[in-house]
Design an enzyme around this catalytic site. Structure first.
Site, PDB file in Angstrom:
ATOM      1  CG  ASN A   1     -18.603  -7.309 -10.794  1.00 49.10           C
ATOM      2  OD1 ASN A   1     -17.391  -7.218 -11.035  1.00 49.10           O
ATOM      3  ND2 ASN A   1     -19.282  -8.430 -10.946  1.00 49.10           N
TER       4      ASN A   1
ATOM      5  CB  CYS B   1      -3.627 -13.159  -2.869  1.00 49.93           C
ATOM      6  SG  CYS B   1      -5.397 -13.068  -3.062  1.00 49.93           S
TER       7      CYS B   1
ATOM      8  CB  SER C   1     -18.703  -6.157  -4.659  1.00 49.92           C
ATOM      9  OG  SER C   1     -17.933  -7.021  -3.860  1.00 49.92           O
TER      10      SER C   1
ATOM     11  CG  PHE D   1     -10.877  -6.158  -6.543  1.00 49.36           C
ATOM     12  CD1 PHE D   1     -11.937  -7.063  -6.612  1.00 49.36           C
ATOM     13  CD2 PHE D   1     -10.211  -5.817  -7.715  1.00 49.36           C
ATOM     14  CE1 PHE D   1     -12.291  -7.633  -7.824  1.00 49.36           C
ATOM     15  CE2 PHE D   1     -10.567  -6.379  -8.929  1.00 49.36           C
ATOM     16  CZ  PHE D   1     -11.613  -7.290  -8.999  1.00 49.36           C
TER      17      PHE D   1
ATOM     18  NE  ARG E   1      -2.702  -1.519   3.477  1.00 53.44           N
ATOM     19  CZ  ARG E   1      -3.106  -2.737   3.836  1.00 53.44           C
ATOM     20  NH1 ARG E   1      -3.902  -3.426   3.049  1.00 53.44           N
ATOM     21  NH2 ARG E   1      -2.743  -3.259   4.983  1.00 53.44           N
TER      22      ARG E   1
ATOM     23  CG  ASP F   1      -5.395  -6.377  -3.229  1.00 54.76           C
ATOM     24  OD1 ASP F   1      -4.930  -7.500  -3.511  1.00 54.76           O
ATOM     25  OD2 ASP F   1      -5.465  -5.951  -2.061  1.00 54.76           O
TER      26      ASP F   1
HETATM   27  N1  SAH Z   1      -7.029  -3.925  -1.257  1.00 52.72           N
HETATM   28  C1  SAH Z   1      -7.638  -4.289   0.015  1.00 52.72           C
HETATM   29  C2  SAH Z   1      -7.924  -5.769   0.130  1.00 52.72           C
HETATM   30  C3  SAH Z   1      -8.778  -6.328  -0.981  1.00 52.72           C
HETATM   31  S1  SAH Z   1      -9.510  -7.872  -0.613  1.00 52.72           S
HETATM   32  C4  SAH Z   1      -6.758  -3.782   1.145  1.00 52.72           C
HETATM   33  O1  SAH Z   1      -5.622  -3.366   0.895  1.00 52.72           O
HETATM   34  O2  SAH Z   1      -7.213  -3.810   2.285  1.00 52.72           O
HETATM   35  C5  SAH Z   1     -10.577  -8.085  -1.974  1.00 52.72           C
HETATM   36  C6  SAH Z   1     -11.855  -7.270  -1.887  1.00 52.72           C
HETATM   37  O3  SAH Z   1     -12.523  -7.440  -3.146  1.00 52.72           O
HETATM   38  C7  SAH Z   1     -12.855  -7.719  -0.840  1.00 52.72           C
HETATM   39  O4  SAH Z   1     -13.209  -6.607  -0.048  1.00 52.72           O
HETATM   40  C8  SAH Z   1     -14.096  -8.194  -1.630  1.00 52.72           C
HETATM   41  O5  SAH Z   1     -15.316  -7.830  -1.022  1.00 52.72           O
HETATM   42  C9  SAH Z   1     -13.927  -7.450  -2.921  1.00 52.72           C
HETATM   43  N2  SAH Z   1     -14.514  -8.068  -4.130  1.00 52.72           N
HETATM   44  C10 SAH Z   1     -14.516  -9.374  -4.479  1.00 52.72           C
HETATM   45  N3  SAH Z   1     -15.019  -9.529  -5.733  1.00 52.72           N
HETATM   46  C11 SAH Z   1     -15.345  -8.287  -6.192  1.00 52.72           C
HETATM   47  C12 SAH Z   1     -15.859  -7.774  -7.414  1.00 52.72           C
HETATM   48  N4  SAH Z   1     -16.151  -8.602  -8.439  1.00 52.72           N
HETATM   49  N5  SAH Z   1     -16.035  -6.446  -7.541  1.00 52.72           N
HETATM   50  C13 SAH Z   1     -15.724  -5.604  -6.517  1.00 52.72           C
HETATM   51  N6  SAH Z   1     -15.203  -6.027  -5.338  1.00 52.72           N
HETATM   52  C14 SAH Z   1     -15.021  -7.351  -5.163  1.00 52.72           C
END
Ligand code: SAH
Length: 390
Positions: A272, A333, A246, A224, A209, A293
């Site tokens: 999404n 990941c 999401s 994400f 980050r 991410d």
């Molecule tokens: N970048 C964040 C961690 C991301 S974890 C950090 O640094 O804290 C992945 C995230 O993606 C989760 O919160 C999950 O709810 C979200 N997610 C999963 N599929 C998704 C999609 N298709 N569109 C948007 N968000 C999504």
């Protein structure tokens, strides 16, 4: 030691053991052997030679997880030495953060155990009956060696089902404050230890980050976003940040986090990310920094083809949205997808987007999540920074 059950490896199992990998699958045991779930067993070859001591699983395909290759006693002193080592390492590896991973399973010599520390509020994930049985030794040690304010078991991960363990979340010591705030470099985060994903935060991305924020300027897109991890760091440098996630619940916490940090330049969008990116390309939008991410798309080897397609689609669109000189911070990941495969699909994504890019850095998880050299599975996180040249 004499009373411990013994498990004998097949010849193939011994060959695998020689690589130093700390896991043995059931196919690699001589047939017809067993012990109770969570037993510490003595492991031998067919000639009766001692190979080490391991936790036994009665249900999982992963039958043995090695604790040690030597015949030392596994008692409170054994765990104390490992805990001391884990803590001494974190004191050197973690800077300017009050939340970090204290124990990362095999990489710290604790198979099946994750311990995260949120400013003294300690969260355990117990993924194996073997380590579960050792908690009577471990918990008093935590109290004695660490400044512990509370201890919570986040035993709600699906991997426990494979070991026949029940799912539960329980605070077993002290109280978790309703408003727990931790510091990560210049940014503060609220943490919900009891209901957040994983143990509350994605601590493995802490250093990434900050590495991403170093490239933030102009307009930033954080896809994400969860509770705003990358977005909050980037917003301190950028003109505007768009964060897409999401989950409505995660976005609520993200907005509280923005207020906590006095940041007003973030647009939070519940969507999404696949749809958002597609629409952004059609609308002709452009960004100076894009973070991707996503959750692990390849949970097993069988998922790989679909996962590769998913990552490739996301990254193609991200390349299309980057301004020249813009930076993509793209993560995977999935441990079923290695760095070379990830770089290959990024190459294809850039080509599909008619973009040329240079790699700025290939990073992994933060240093408090060290990968065990002998256990490639522990090096799951790939974070590639690439700059669009043209
Ligand atoms: N970048 C964040 C961690 C991301 S974890 C950090 O640094 O804290 C992945 C995230 O993606 C989760 O919160 C999950 O709810 C979200 N997610 C999963 N599929 C998704 C999609 N298709 N569109 C948007 N968000 C999504």
């Amino acid at each position: 030691m004499a009373t411990r059950p013994t498990i004998v490896l097949s010849r193939k199992g011994v060959t695998w053991w020689r690589t130093g990998h700390p896991w043995i699958y059931r196919d690699d045991l001589l047939p017809g052997q067993s012990a109770a779930a969570g037993d510490i067993v003595t492991v031998q070859d067919e000639q009766g030679r001692f190979l080490g001591q391991a936790f036994y699983s009665a249900t999982s395909r992963l039958a043995l997880r090695f604790l040690t290759m030597s015949a030392e006693p596994i008692d409170s002193a054994f765990w104390e030495a490992r805990l001391q080592q884990a803590w001494a390492y974190r004191r050197r590896a973690v800077a300017a953060a009050t939340a970090y991973r204290l124990i990362y399973a095999e990489a710290d010599g604790f198979p099946g155990l994750i311990v995260d520390n949120y400013d003294g509020h300690v969260v355990l994930q117990v993924h194996h009956p073997g380590i579960s049985r050792c908690l009577d030794d471990l918990l008093p040690l935590c109290h004695r060696l660490l400044p512990v304010k509370s201890i919570t078991l986040r035993n709600d991960s699906d991997v426990r089902r494979l070991e026949g363990l029940p799912l539960e979340v329980q605070t077993i010591f002290g109280q978790v404050p309703t408003d727990l705030i931790i510091q990560e470099g210049p940014v503060q985060f609220r943490v919900d230890i009891l209901r957040g994903q994983k143990t509350g935060l994605f601590l493995d991305q802490r250093e990434n980050r900050q590495a991403a924020a170093a490239w933030a300027q102009g307009e930033v897109l954080d896809c994400f976003s969860y509770q705003g991890g990358f977005a909050l760091h980037a917003a301190r440098q950028a003109r505007r940040v768009v964060a897409v996630e999401s989950s409505a619940f995660s976005l609520q916490v993200a907005k509280d986090n923005a207020r906590l940090n006095g940041l007003e330049n973030i647009d939070w969008i519940q969507a999404n990310c696949f749809d958002f990116l597609k629409n952004a390309v059609h609308a002709g939008e452009h960004y100076d920094l894009i973070i991707l991410d996503p959750p692990a798309f390849a949970k097993s080897r069988a998922d790989r083809p679909a996962a590769i397609k998913g990552y490739r689609d996301l990254n193609r669109r991200a390349f299309q949205l980057l301004r020249p000189g813009g930076v993509l911070v793209t993560n995977s990941c999935s441990y079923n997808l290695d760095l070379n495969t990830f770089l290959d699909l990024l190459r294809q994504a850039a080509r599909d987007a008619h973009r040329s890019a240079r790699i700025i850095a290939c990073r992994g998880a933060a240093k408090d999540h060290p990968a065990l050299l002998a256990l490639p599975e522990s090096a799951y996180l790939k974070c590639v920074l690439a700059m669009a040249i043209s």
